[in-house]
Motif scaffolding. Structure first.
Motif, PDB file in Angstrom:
ATOM      1  N   ALA A 136       0.831  -1.207   0.000  1.00 58.57           N
ATOM      2  CA  ALA A 136       0.000   0.000   0.000  1.00 58.57           C
ATOM      3  C   ALA A 136       0.867   1.260   0.000  1.00 58.57           C
ATOM      4  N   ILE A 137       1.967   1.221   0.758  1.00 60.77           N
ATOM      5  CA  ILE A 137       2.872   2.377   0.795  1.00 60.77           C
ATOM      6  C   ILE A 137       3.476   2.628  -0.579  1.00 60.77           C
ATOM      7  N   ASP A 138       3.908   1.568  -1.252  1.00 61.82           N
ATOM      8  CA  ASP A 138       4.471   1.716  -2.599  1.00 61.82           C
ATOM      9  C   ASP A 138       3.445   2.307  -3.559  1.00 61.82           C
ATOM     10  N   GLU A 139       2.202   1.852  -3.445  1.00 62.26           N
ATOM     11  CA  GLU A 139       1.153   2.363  -4.336  1.00 62.26           C
ATOM     12  C   GLU A 139       0.871   3.839  -4.056  1.00 62.26           C
ATOM     13  N   ILE A 140       0.880   4.205  -2.783  1.00 64.06           N
ATOM     14  CA  ILE A 140       0.646   5.615  -2.417  1.00 64.06           C
ATOM     15  C   ILE A 140       1.775   6.488  -2.960  1.00 64.06           C
ATOM     16  N   TYR A 141       3.008   6.012  -2.848  1.00 65.56           N
ATOM     17  CA  TYR A 141       4.137   6.769  -3.390  1.00 65.56           C
ATOM     18  C   TYR A 141       3.964   7.008  -4.890  1.00 65.56           C
ATOM     19  N   GLN A 142       3.544   5.981  -5.609  1.00 63.86           N
ATOM     20  CA  GLN A 142       3.363   6.118  -7.059  1.00 63.86           C
ATOM     21  C   GLN A 142       2.304   7.170  -7.385  1.00 63.86           C
ATOM     22  N   ILE A 143       1.188   7.111  -6.668  1.00 61.84           N
ATOM     23  CA  ILE A 143       0.087   8.055  -6.922  1.00 61.84           C
ATOM     24  C   ILE A 143       0.494   9.477  -6.548  1.00 61.84           C
ATOM     25  N   MET A 144       1.083   9.634  -5.359  1.00 60.35           N
ATOM     26  CA  MET A 144       1.440  10.972  -4.883  1.00 60.35           C
ATOM     27  C   MET A 144       2.573  11.578  -5.703  1.00 60.35           C
ATOM     28  N   ASP A 145       3.550  10.750  -6.104  1.00 55.50           N
ATOM     29  CA  ASP A 145       4.632  11.276  -6.944  1.00 55.50           C
ATOM     30  C   ASP A 145       4.087  11.801  -8.266  1.00 55.50           C
ATOM     31  N   ALA A 146       3.102  11.086  -8.821  1.00 56.45           N
ATOM     32  CA  ALA A 146       2.505  11.539 -10.074  1.00 56.45           C
ATOM     33  C   ALA A 146       1.705  12.826  -9.868  1.00 56.45           C
ATOM     34  N   GLN A 147       0.953  12.895  -8.770  1.00 54.99           N
ATOM     35  CA  GLN A 147       0.137  14.077  -8.497  1.00 54.99           C
ATOM     36  C   GLN A 147       1.007  15.309  -8.217  1.00 54.99           C
ATOM     37  N   HIS A 148       2.114  15.109  -7.522  1.00 56.04           N
ATOM     38  CA  HIS A 148       2.987  16.227  -7.130  1.00 56.04           C
ATOM     39  C   HIS A 148       4.129  16.438  -8.121  1.00 56.04           C
ATOM     40  N   GLN A 149       4.144  15.631  -9.179  1.00 57.39           N
ATOM     41  CA  GLN A 149       5.175  15.751 -10.206  1.00 57.39           C
ATOM     42  C   GLN A 149       6.573  15.680  -9.591  1.00 57.39           C
ATOM     43  N   VAL A 150       6.763  14.656  -8.786  1.00 59.36           N
ATOM     44  CA  VAL A 150       8.040  14.447  -8.109  1.00 59.36           C
ATOM     45  C   VAL A 150       8.961  13.627  -9.009  1.00 59.36           C
ATOM     46  N   ASP A 151      10.198  14.119  -9.198  1.00 59.24           N
ATOM     47  CA  ASP A 151      11.153  13.449 -10.073  1.00 59.24           C
ATOM     48  C   ASP A 151      11.880  12.296  -9.386  1.00 59.24           C
ATOM     49  N   PRO A 170      12.751  10.277  -5.135  1.00 62.64           N
ATOM     50  CA  PRO A 170      12.469  10.235  -3.680  1.00 62.64           C
ATOM     51  C   PRO A 170      13.035  11.421  -2.913  1.00 62.64           C
ATOM     52  N   ASP A 171      14.162  11.984  -3.368  1.00 67.77           N
ATOM     53  CA  ASP A 171      14.783  13.100  -2.644  1.00 67.77           C
ATOM     54  C   ASP A 171      14.034  14.404  -2.826  1.00 67.77           C
ATOM     55  N   PHE A 172      13.106  14.454  -3.770  1.00 68.03           N
ATOM     56  CA  PHE A 172      12.411  15.706  -4.064  1.00 68.03           C
ATOM     57  C   PHE A 172      10.956  15.691  -3.602  1.00 68.03           C
ATOM     58  N   ARG A 173      10.583  14.708  -2.810  1.00 69.47           N
ATOM     59  CA  ARG A 173       9.196  14.617  -2.347  1.00 69.47           C
ATOM     60  C   ARG A 173       8.890  15.730  -1.356  1.00 69.47           C
ATOM     61  N   ASP A 174       7.731  16.384  -1.540  1.00 63.33           N
ATOM     62  CA  ASP A 174       7.305  17.458  -0.638  1.00 63.33           C
ATOM     63  C   ASP A 174       6.231  16.969   0.332  1.00 63.33           C
ATOM     64  N   TYR A 175       6.228  15.687   0.580  1.00 62.86           N
ATOM     65  CA  TYR A 175       5.277  15.086   1.517  1.00 62.86           C
ATOM     66  C   TYR A 175       5.969  13.914   2.199  1.00 62.86           C
ATOM     67  N   THR A 176       5.387  13.438   3.276  1.00 63.30           N
ATOM     68  CA  THR A 176       5.950  12.291   4.007  1.00 63.30           C
ATOM     69  C   THR A 176       4.851  11.266   4.262  1.00 63.30           C
ATOM     70  N   ILE A 177       5.250  10.023   4.328  1.00 61.02           N
ATOM     71  CA  ILE A 177       4.319   8.938   4.649  1.00 61.02           C
ATOM     72  C   ILE A 177       4.775   8.289   5.951  1.00 61.02           C
ATOM     73  N   THR A 178       3.868   8.198   6.883  1.00 62.52           N
ATOM     74  CA  THR A 178       4.159   7.560   8.169  1.00 62.52           C
ATOM     75  C   THR A 178       3.230   6.370   8.335  1.00 62.52           C
ATOM     76  N   ALA A 179       3.807   5.194   8.481  1.00 68.43           N
ATOM     77  CA  ALA A 179       3.014   3.968   8.653  1.00 68.43           C
ATOM     78  C   ALA A 179       3.073   3.524  10.103  1.00 68.43           C
ATOM     79  N   THR A 180       1.943   3.071  10.592  1.00 66.02           N
ATOM     80  CA  THR A 180       1.893   2.596  11.983  1.00 66.02           C
ATOM     81  C   THR A 180       2.306   1.132  12.091  1.00 66.02           C
ATOM     82  N   LEU A 181       2.752   0.540  10.971  1.00 68.25           N
ATOM     83  CA  LEU A 181       3.109  -0.879  11.002  1.00 68.25           C
ATOM     84  C   LEU A 181       4.257  -1.136  11.968  1.00 68.25           C
ATOM     85  N   ASP A 182       5.257  -0.233  11.975  1.00 63.63           N
ATOM     86  CA  ASP A 182       6.390  -0.407  12.887  1.00 63.63           C
ATOM     87  C   ASP A 182       5.932  -0.346  14.340  1.00 63.63           C
TER      88      ASP A 182
END
Length: 266
Positions: free
Chosen positions: A94-109, A111-123
């Protein structure tokens, strides 16, 4: 909890938390349903009530996403999105899928240029499970120590009993009692003593569960009401009988092996 149609139509519907029901409707859920409340001067119709989730989670009033933009003057900015995976095993995918969707929406080139963060409670869940597992092992260890001490206590009682009744044992053997009869006698006594302790323990456990269960749930609503299964009662009683059998074996054998003449002279 909202349909796609409600979101597209910007339906002014809301699901409120238990505390809002308490504040606005005096804990009357039926009166709250289909009532109208005001959020930011905008009326919303109550279509549901959330389940209790703890003090820090009972202040929410979810509304459809598009309807929420009306409250904030049409702003299209979100400070957070909550996502629930179908299972714990699906969280990494699910995290990988969210990254794909958000990177496309935010036009992120990258991982180092992401303007958002994902925090999972799995850990956190894994750590919590580790703590729970450790707690279970500690509980088993404490229970094992308690059973061992109980076994020693029953064995000590039976040793004292054999010593105090040495003369009686000698007289019984002198008039024809076999070793097996003496052995059975003291084994039965040991099992009865341990069984009585098991009965007392089961009764106290059931009473504490019945009395303390509602009290615990009133303090922590998210926890289900504790209950006692019939299998656990039978298992505990069976273990108590087994302890009596184990604890009484050595004293019973010692009593059966006594020399009648020496026992009578004791």
């Amino acid at each position: 909890m909202f349909t796609e149609q409600e979101n597209q139509e910007k339906a002014r519907v809301v699901v409120i938390s238990p505390k809002i029901v308490t504040y606005l409707f005096e804990d009357d859920v039926q009166r709250a349903l289909e009532s109208e409340i005001t959020i930011g001067r905008i009326p919303f119709r109550v279509i549901g009530v959330l389940a209790p989730a703890g003090d820090d989670q009972d202040h929410f009033a979810p509304v459809p996403l598009n309807a929420s933009r009306v409250i904030f003057g049409g702003l299209d900015t979100l400070n957070g999105i909550g996502v629930v995976a179908t299972s714990a095993d699906r969280v990494p995918a699910a995290i990988d899928e969210i990254y794909q969707i958000m990177d496309a929406q935010h036009q992120v080139d990258g991982p180092d240029f992401r303007d958002y963060t994902i925090t999972a409670t799995l850990d956190q869940v894994k750590k919590l499970n580790q703590y729970v597992t450790l707690l279970n092992w500690l509980t088993l260890a404490i229970g094992g120590i308690a059973l061992f001490v109980g076994t020693l206590g029953v064995a000590n009682i039976m040793m004292v009993t054999v010593t105090q009744r040495t003369k009686e044992i000698g007289i019984r053997k002198a008039i024809g009692a076999r070793r097996s009869a003496i052995l059975k006698q003291f084994l039965i006594e040991s099992v009865v003593i341990a069984g009585m302790g098991g009965v007392v323990g089961v009764v106290l456990g059931v009473l504490l569960t019945l009395v303390g269960g509602p009290f615990i749930q009133s303090l922590i609503p998210a926890i289900d009401t504790p209950w006692v299964s019939g299998w656990s009662v039978l298992a505990v009683f069976g273990i108590s009988l087994l302890i009596g059998l184990v604890a009484g074996t050595y004293p019973a054998r010692r009593a059966a092996q006594l020399n009648p003449i020496d026992a009578i002279r004791f």
